[in-house]
Motif scaffolding. Sequence first.
Motif: not given
Length: 667
Positions: A341-347, A588-606
Amino acid sequence: SRASVPSGAMATADAEAMEAEEEPPKDAVPAETEEAAADMQVDTDDDEVVHECDVYLNRMHDPPEFIGDLHVLQYPLRPNYRPYGDQGVLSKVELKPKSRRLRFVYKLHQNHHYSDEDVTNDKYEARNTLTSEIVANPSCSYAIGVIHQGRMTLTPVRAINQMRPDFEDFEKLRSRQVMPPPASSSSAIPGELGGPPAEAGSDSGGEDDGGGGMEVSATPVKVEYVPAAKHGRGAAAQPSVATDADQEPWRPLDVFDANSAEARDIYLQQIVKPAVMAANAEREGHQPDPQNFPKLQPLELDGDKATFLAALCGQDEEAKKRRQQRQQMAAEADKDGLSTIVLSKMPVERQVEAVVRHFCVASYTKQIRRKLPPSTLRIKNTDEAVFELLRGCAVLVLGNWVLKSDLANFEGLEATARDMLLFLLQYRKGVLTDSEAKSWVKTFQNAVPLQTLQQMMTGPQGVLQVDNVRQLYKLKQDPDVEFLQRFPEVAKEYSQFWVKKKEELNMQLKGAQGAPQASRTRAGAQQALQQQRQKRLLDAVRDLLSAKALASDDLRRRLHTSLQDVVGEEELRQVLSLPELEAVQLRKGGVWMLTRTSSDAINRFRKALIEVFKTKDSATKQEILEEHARLFGERHQPSDSMVRQQLQEVAEKVDDDGRTIYVVKAA
């Protein structure tokens, strides 16, 4: 495959019609009747196929966009005069993922009649709790079939849960109650347990009953039935399994009604849509593109009748062994922290690099292909496609793939030293004597710190293992002869690569000996170590953020656990600000997240999430979807399940006067 519907009902109707006719005399049976009876017998033995439909096998597991399990719930049986409807309103659902147990809590209707004895404390409100027990049959696999537009889609069942009433809270409360002493022998059964109340001044207990005047009081006794261990299963192993299930914490789940948009989205996108798309592709005469439709793959079915019958009877030992191997591999994957599951979220390119980095020296067939998510192998459906990704992050040494020196955080002469070590292993068949290893260290010890050279050899990210018996250094993986024989062109390519690399290394080594290097000084060595540490932190932070969005403090704690090292706030801030990390803080003070994953749909939503939370701390789901439509149009409408999953990572759901809003998680 095809599903057939027999016409047994038609044969039954014909039989009833014949019985309704007048029976002929026994001594005169017409020939027509005998022929009709023979025809009826033939139709009954071999039912006519009246309808055929295509059958599709589906799996509700398509990370990172959707990860789901299908459970079948069996509720307690009720007589027909007491149907369901008075169980109350479902208020909470909880899950134990490992043991696959469910717990449903219903809030009872207050206008219904309930005995006062059922609710003895305000802490335990009028509620009904159902807890499940798992019903499993290892010899069988169950699935739920859905027919839509003449097509049947079979989805495997994760677990069958038998729901049973749970009185644990009430038992705990009653066990704490202190029972008053009896007033006389007549009040042997206390009133709170259902006995009659004792009357003051009663002398009914004064009669001689042969007990010698002894007072006997009744105390409640709790009797539990513990089933005996099944033969052949091991009695000692069963309590430990139950204990593990009891100790596992309950995990709350969001509840959606069957008529909700979320439930409809799962039904249409995960069950109906794959079958419709597969049927359209078959009708148009082409295979679906795995890049765009990774779930649509042809099935390789075993047509052997003996295997099929053995599987139906639970006697297929080979299938059991394969299932046990898959379960063992899944358990090992969870232990080493690099789950599917962790690997599938990566490019995709990051997935391959992460696997090679994890093993340092990785076998293609035994480790790389087994670790990569199935969705990636469907997209990169040839070995050459995977090799192309490996060429970008690794080199081939004796049939094994080793992470490139620059990606292993070595630069300049450090990279030259490591490449020379790999070259020696390539031409020494993966074995170095102690004298050869010392000679390599002596060559670079004036330019590279001794600690760095030792890390290259036998450190956590090193490429060697020590054979103390023979006083040798060996490559961490044995030479993969099978890979070299199976892919001779790749073996030839990297054989030529190392010939050219030898010339480059000799030139780099001569240039290093003739010119002063910054790394020879103490300040230069310290700077090189700092750069190496920063790159190591960069890789660790990227892996952690690939799993889920995290706040800075949480990141520091997880880094301390994984690296066994203390990471300062300023040091982490510098890593998070690096552009190659591709990470962003929602506020500021919030969570950090990656802008690019293996899914184009998730990248657009982020990207839509980042735009929305740039100016405010909270937003509704509709506001986020409107921003998404403004950026990408209506054609790329995200699925409800994916929206819910992404919002759960970065925001908390809050009820604001009947309106649901999402507030960015803070540190």
